[in-house]
Scaffold this motif. Structure first.
Motif, PDB file in Angstrom:
ATOM      1  N   GLY A  58       0.835  -1.196   0.000  1.00 20.03           N
ATOM      2  CA  GLY A  58       0.000   0.000   0.000  1.00 20.03           C
ATOM      3  C   GLY A  58       0.864   1.238   0.000  1.00 20.03           C
ATOM      4  O   GLY A  58       2.039   1.182  -0.382  1.00 20.03           O
ATOM      5  N   SER A  59       0.300   2.354   0.435  1.00 21.14           N
ATOM      6  CA  SER A  59       1.084   3.590   0.448  1.00 21.14           C
ATOM      7  C   SER A  59       0.792   4.418   1.689  1.00 21.14           C
ATOM      8  O   SER A  59      -0.306   4.368   2.243  1.00 21.14           O
ATOM      9  N   VAL A  60       1.803   5.154   2.149  1.00 23.93           N
ATOM     10  CA  VAL A  60       1.650   6.065   3.283  1.00 23.93           C
ATOM     11  C   VAL A  60       2.342   7.384   2.940  1.00 23.93           C
ATOM     12  O   VAL A  60       3.019   7.494   1.919  1.00 23.93           O
ATOM     13  N   ALA A  61       2.176   8.381   3.837  1.00 29.29           N
ATOM     14  CA  ALA A  61       2.660   9.724   3.512  1.00 29.29           C
ATOM     15  C   ALA A  61       4.144   9.931   3.821  1.00 29.29           C
ATOM     16  O   ALA A  61       4.788  10.803   3.252  1.00 29.29           O
ATOM     17  N   SER A  62       4.716   9.119   4.738  1.00 32.85           N
ATOM     18  CA  SER A  62       6.104   9.370   5.124  1.00 32.85           C
ATOM     19  C   SER A  62       6.823   8.077   5.482  1.00 32.85           C
ATOM     20  O   SER A  62       6.186   7.057   5.777  1.00 32.85           O
ATOM     21  N   GLU A  63       8.157   8.141   5.459  1.00 31.42           N
ATOM     22  CA  GLU A  63       8.982   6.999   5.845  1.00 31.42           C
ATOM     23  C   GLU A  63       8.692   6.625   7.301  1.00 31.42           C
ATOM     24  O   GLU A  63       8.641   5.445   7.661  1.00 31.42           O
ATOM     25  N   LYS A  64       8.487   7.673   8.117  1.00 33.07           N
ATOM     26  CA  LYS A  64       8.204   7.469   9.533  1.00 33.07           C
ATOM     27  C   LYS A  64       6.932   6.633   9.708  1.00 33.07           C
ATOM     28  O   LYS A  64       6.890   5.705  10.519  1.00 33.07           O
ATOM     29  N   GLU A  65       5.929   6.970   8.909  1.00 31.16           N
ATOM     30  CA  GLU A  65       4.662   6.244   9.007  1.00 31.16           C
ATOM     31  C   GLU A  65       4.832   4.803   8.522  1.00 31.16           C
ATOM     32  O   GLU A  65       4.245   3.879   9.077  1.00 31.16           O
ATOM     33  N   LYS A  66       5.664   4.627   7.503  1.00 35.54           N
ATOM     34  CA  LYS A  66       5.930   3.280   6.987  1.00 35.54           C
ATOM     35  C   LYS A  66       6.518   2.402   8.102  1.00 35.54           C
ATOM     36  O   LYS A  66       6.092   1.268   8.315  1.00 35.54           O
ATOM     37  N   GLN A  67       7.509   2.974   8.810  1.00 38.49           N
ATOM     38  CA  GLN A  67       8.130   2.226   9.904  1.00 38.49           C
ATOM     39  C   GLN A  67       7.147   1.998  11.044  1.00 38.49           C
ATOM     40  O   GLN A  67       7.160   0.960  11.695  1.00 38.49           O
ATOM     41  N   GLN A  68       6.293   3.015  11.250  1.00 40.73           N
ATOM     42  CA  GLN A  68       5.303   2.921  12.316  1.00 40.73           C
ATOM     43  C   GLN A  68       4.334   1.761  12.045  1.00 40.73           C
ATOM     44  O   GLN A  68       4.029   0.982  12.945  1.00 40.73           O
ATOM     45  N   VAL A  69       3.890   1.651  10.789  1.00 38.77           N
ATOM     46  CA  VAL A  69       2.975   0.571  10.418  1.00 38.77           C
ATOM     47  C   VAL A  69       3.657  -0.780  10.663  1.00 38.77           C
ATOM     48  O   VAL A  69       3.062  -1.708  11.210  1.00 38.77           O
ATOM     49  N   GLU A  70       4.931  -0.872  10.296  1.00 35.82           N
ATOM     50  CA  GLU A  70       5.662  -2.127  10.499  1.00 35.82           C
ATOM     51  C   GLU A  70       5.745  -2.464  11.981  1.00 35.82           C
ATOM     52  O   GLU A  70       5.557  -3.610  12.385  1.00 35.82           O
ATOM     53  N   SER A  71       6.018  -1.420  12.785  1.00 27.14           N
ATOM     54  CA  SER A  71       6.157  -1.694  14.215  1.00 27.14           C
ATOM     55  C   SER A  71       4.816  -2.064  14.856  1.00 27.14           C
ATOM     56  O   SER A  71       4.756  -2.889  15.762  1.00 27.14           O
ATOM     57  N   ALA A  73       2.460  -3.724  13.247  1.00 27.16           N
ATOM     58  CA  ALA A  73       2.251  -5.103  12.817  1.00 27.16           C
ATOM     59  C   ALA A  73       3.078  -6.058  13.671  1.00 27.16           C
ATOM     60  O   ALA A  73       2.597  -7.100  14.117  1.00 27.16           O
ATOM     61  N   LYS A  74       4.330  -5.668  13.932  1.00 21.87           N
ATOM     62  CA  LYS A  74       5.236  -6.494  14.748  1.00 21.87           C
ATOM     63  C   LYS A  74       4.685  -6.697  16.144  1.00 21.87           C
ATOM     64  O   LYS A  74       4.656  -7.812  16.662  1.00 21.87           O
ATOM     65  N   THR A  75       4.246  -5.589  16.753  1.00 25.32           N
ATOM     66  CA  THR A  75       3.719  -5.664  18.119  1.00 25.32           C
ATOM     67  C   THR A  75       2.462  -6.516  18.168  1.00 25.32           C
ATOM     68  O   THR A  75       2.286  -7.330  19.074  1.00 25.32           O
ATOM     69  N   ALA A  76       1.599  -6.339  17.152  1.00 22.96           N
ATOM     70  CA  ALA A  76       0.320  -7.050  17.159  1.00 22.96           C
ATOM     71  C   ALA A  76       0.524  -8.548  16.938  1.00 22.96           C
ATOM     72  O   ALA A  76      -0.094  -9.372  17.596  1.00 22.96           O
ATOM     73  N   GLY A  77       1.406  -8.896  16.001  1.00 18.50           N
ATOM     74  CA  GLY A  77       1.607 -10.312  15.669  1.00 18.50           C
ATOM     75  C   GLY A  77       2.546 -11.006  16.625  1.00 18.50           C
ATOM     76  O   GLY A  77       2.495 -12.207  16.799  1.00 18.50           O
ATOM     77  N   ASP A  78       3.437 -10.197  17.220  1.00 19.64           N
ATOM     78  CA  ASP A  78       4.353 -10.683  18.249  1.00 19.64           C
ATOM     79  C   ASP A  78       5.085 -11.958  17.797  1.00 19.64           C
ATOM     80  O   ASP A  78       5.685 -11.986  16.744  1.00 19.64           O
ATOM     81  N   LYS A  79       5.007 -13.027  18.584  1.00 15.56           N
ATOM     82  CA  LYS A  79       5.794 -14.238  18.327  1.00 15.56           C
ATOM     83  C   LYS A  79       5.287 -15.042  17.129  1.00 15.56           C
ATOM     84  O   LYS A  79       5.978 -15.914  16.613  1.00 15.56           O
TER      85      LYS A  79
ATOM     86  N   THR B  70       6.248   9.866  22.631  1.00 18.01           N
ATOM     87  CA  THR B  70       6.742   8.564  23.082  1.00 18.01           C
ATOM     88  C   THR B  70       5.614   7.544  23.233  1.00 18.01           C
ATOM     89  O   THR B  70       5.869   6.365  23.416  1.00 18.01           O
ATOM     90  N   GLU B  71       4.363   8.043  23.171  1.00 21.05           N
ATOM     91  CA  GLU B  71       3.239   7.116  23.250  1.00 21.05           C
ATOM     92  C   GLU B  71       2.953   6.563  21.860  1.00 21.05           C
ATOM     93  O   GLU B  71       1.948   6.874  21.229  1.00 21.05           O
ATOM     94  N   VAL B  72       3.902   5.746  21.358  1.00 23.32           N
ATOM     95  CA  VAL B  72       3.776   5.193  20.010  1.00 23.32           C
ATOM     96  C   VAL B  72       3.561   3.687  20.108  1.00 23.32           C
ATOM     97  O   VAL B  72       3.894   3.073  21.123  1.00 23.32           O
ATOM     98  N   PRO B  73       3.011   3.098  19.053  1.00 22.90           N
ATOM     99  CA  PRO B  73       2.803   1.646  19.060  1.00 22.90           C
ATOM    100  C   PRO B  73       4.079   0.890  19.437  1.00 22.90           C
ATOM    101  O   PRO B  73       5.160   1.215  18.955  1.00 22.90           O
ATOM    102  N   GLY B  74       3.929  -0.083  20.314  1.00 23.99           N
ATOM    103  CA  GLY B  74       5.070  -0.873  20.744  1.00 23.99           C
ATOM    104  C   GLY B  74       5.660  -0.383  22.051  1.00 23.99           C
ATOM    105  O   GLY B  74       6.432  -1.082  22.691  1.00 23.99           O
TER     106      GLY B  74
END
Lengths: 168, 139
Positions: A58-71, A73-79, B70-74
């Motif tokens: 998909g697409s987002v507005a910034s690199e920061k948001e791209k990383q945020q989406v990944e993080s 997903a990582k937190t939600a899916g966890d192990k 700092t209140e960000v996901p994760g």
């Protein structure tokens, strides 16, 4: 000798098989659902899961948001996540001028949010009209700031606390 | 005196303490302020200054909506209810069934923000659900 080799092979296969079975705690569908759930509201991002491998597109507005989406997903899916492939494209924002400040223009939505929030303040009553929140009642002084912060977070046009009697 | 002059110290402090995406405008006689504070301390400082200029916020000529970077996901967040437990719900809304509780002072994981009011969290016991953002603070 031949026999024991075969037994070893069979044993090894069983071990490997049971390992894989244990490892995949969530099915791909469940994992995808979980991640999509965490990404609620991000309509421009797609999630795909194949054998525990998460593919974001998909697409987002910034690199920061791209990383945020990944993080997220990582937190939600966890192990349950084996790996993440982030194919999200960063599209340049249309304009660099700050967006105009938005205030609530839907009294029904704002009213519902206000009612939810003031439930924790049983000594006050709140009403909403034309985006303005008016609160009456009595409240201990230290609680005023919590009340005001919570109401300001709802982006009203104004918060009128002049009807509150402040108790020391 | 314009509102921007009245709240000059507040706006100056927001600028000098590194509030990101700071945006403010006077709309319908109310100074609307938005931005992202680098940490909870800065946000608390801004509210202290605001409270000094307008005691008990009785004038109502400011809407200060500043969240914390700092209140960000994760990240880890702390439950800051008055004294009760914080309800964790199946979906974002008080009409949603309660699926768990977090104690006052408990540290939980922020998974994502459904909106300004409802955040998806996970407790140490792996309970997952939405709770009201007002009662969470970054650690």
């Amino acid at each position: 000798m031949k026999f024991s080799k075969l037994t070893f092979c069979l044993l090894a296969t069983t071990v490997v098989l049971s390992f894989t079975a244990c490892k995949s705690g969530l099915s791909d569908e469940k994992l995808e659902e979980k991640i999509e759930n965490a990404l609620t509201g991000r309509k421009t991002v797609d999630v795909d899961v194949e054998k525990g491998k998460v593919i974001l597109s998909g697409s987002v507005a910034s690199e920061k948001e791209k990383q945020q989406v990944e993080s997220i997903a990582k937190t939600a899916g966890d192990k349950d996540i084996k790996s993440i492939q982030n194919n999200i494209v960063v599209s340049a924002p249309v304009s660099s001028t700050p967006a105009p400040i938005e205030t609530s223009n839907n009294d029904a939505v704002l009213g519902a949010a206000v009612n939810t929030f003031v439930k924790d303040f049983p000594t006050v009553q709140a009403s909403v009209k034309d985006g303005v929140i008016s609160v009456t009642g009595t409240l201990e002084q230290p609680k005023i700031i919590t009340l005001k912060q919570g109401l300001d977070n709802l982006n009203p046009k104004k918060v009128d606390l002049s009807g509150i009697v402040v108790k020391k | 005196m314009s509102l921007q002059e009245k709240y000059k110290v507040l706006l100056d402090t927001a600028q000098s303490s590194g509030v990101n995406d700071l945006n403010y405008a006077e709309m319908d006689g109310v100074l609307q302020i938005r931005g992202t504070a680098p940490n909870a301390d800065v946000k608390n400082k801004l509210w202290e200054i605001y409270g000094n200029i307008d005691p008990n916020f009785q004038t109502g000529d400011v809407v200060l909506n500043v969240d914390v970077a700092t209140e960000v996901p994760g990240s880890q967040v702390k439950v800051i209810t008055e004294n009760s437990n914080l309800n964790i719900r199946k979906g974002p809304g008080t009409d949603q069934p309660i699926v768990g509780k977090a104690a006052k002072g408990e540290i939980i994981t922020l998974i994502s923000k459904a909106n300004d009011q409802w955040w998806l969290v996970r407790t140490k016991d792996n309970e997952e659900g939405y709770c009201y953002a007002q009662y969470l603070e970054s650690v």
